[in-house]
Write a protein that holds these residues in place. Structure first.
Motif, short mmCIF file in Angstrom:
data_model
loop_
_atom_site.label_atom_id
_atom_site.label_comp_id
_atom_site.label_asym_id
_atom_site.label_seq_id
_atom_site.Cartn_x
_atom_site.Cartn_y
_atom_site.Cartn_z
N ARG A 15 23.09 -45.27 -8.83
CA ARG A 15 24.11 -46.02 -9.56
C ARG A 15 24.39 -47.33 -8.84
O ARG A 15 24.76 -47.35 -7.67
CB ARG A 15 25.39 -45.18 -9.64
CG ARG A 15 26.46 -45.81 -10.49
CD ARG A 15 27.66 -44.90 -10.60
NE ARG A 15 28.68 -45.50 -11.43
CZ ARG A 15 29.90 -45.02 -11.54
NH1 ARG A 15 30.26 -43.94 -10.89
NH2 ARG A 15 30.78 -45.64 -12.31
N PHE A 18 29.31 -49.95 -11.43
CA PHE A 18 30.48 -49.08 -11.30
C PHE A 18 31.61 -49.48 -12.24
O PHE A 18 32.77 -49.20 -11.99
CB PHE A 18 30.97 -49.09 -9.84
CG PHE A 18 30.06 -48.33 -8.93
CD1 PHE A 18 30.33 -47.03 -8.57
CD2 PHE A 18 28.90 -48.92 -8.43
CE1 PHE A 18 29.48 -46.30 -7.76
CE2 PHE A 18 28.05 -48.22 -7.60
CZ PHE A 18 28.33 -46.90 -7.26
N ASP A 21 33.16 -45.36 -15.58
CA ASP A 21 32.86 -44.01 -15.13
C ASP A 21 32.50 -43.08 -16.29
O ASP A 21 31.66 -42.20 -16.14
CB ASP A 21 34.01 -43.44 -14.31
CG ASP A 21 33.54 -42.34 -13.37
OD1 ASP A 21 32.53 -42.56 -12.67
OD2 ASP A 21 34.16 -41.26 -13.36
N ARG A 24 28.90 -43.47 -17.00
CA ARG A 24 28.10 -42.77 -15.99
C ARG A 24 27.96 -41.29 -16.36
O ARG A 24 26.87 -40.72 -16.31
CB ARG A 24 28.72 -42.91 -14.61
CG ARG A 24 27.95 -42.09 -13.55
CD ARG A 24 28.78 -41.82 -12.32
NE ARG A 24 30.04 -41.15 -12.55
CZ ARG A 24 30.20 -39.82 -12.64
NH1 ARG A 24 29.16 -39.02 -12.57
NH2 ARG A 24 31.40 -39.30 -12.82
#
Length: 140
Positions: A15, A18, A21, A24
């Motif tokens: 990753r 960022f 989230d 992700r």
């Protein structure tokens, strides 16, 4: 800092973005759901925020480990914000820096085939379309 080696014969998903989230979690779920079980070692260390492919290649070249990964998938800012959640696949050994994007659906195949000598990283890279994206064998 070189990309971490996978904990098993899977690939590393590093990753580097960022910003989201929830994205992700979605990308990881898509990779793991491709055929029902986990296919990747996920690394979410903020030290890799925005790291370039070239920096990873340079670090990898400086290591003397034989069991380091031959490629790495990046969960970058485009992965986290783009409509297709595609990941850049970056070659680290045979053709360092050769890069193409791939949807999470195809991550398991690209991860497994080189380890069983079915197809190497360059074969997948060569099958990428004009936009630099590997869309699989049946997606056109």
């Amino acid at each position: 800092m070189p990309p971490p080696a996978p904990k098993d014969p899977t690939s590393t998903v590093l990753r580097t973005g960022f910003s989201d989230d929830a994205a992700r979690v979605s990308v990881r779920a898509a990779i793991d759901a491709a055929d029902g079980y986990p296919h990747a070692t996920y690394v979410g260390d903020p030290r890799f925020t925005g790291v370039s492919s070239q920096a990873l290649i340079d670090e990898e070249a400086a290591t003397e480990e034989d069991d380091e990964p031959t490629h790495v998938f990046l969960a970058d800012a485009t992965t986290m914000t783009g409509p297709s959640s595609s990941l850049p696949a970056v070659g680290l050994h045979d053709e360092p820096g050769r890069t193409f994007r791939v949807s999470a659906r195809w991550d398991p195949e690209i991860s497994a085939d080189p380890s069983i000598a079915s197809m190497d990283f360059a074969g997948f890279a060569g099958a990428a379309d004009g936009s630099g994206t590997f869309r699989g064998w049946d997606d056109g």
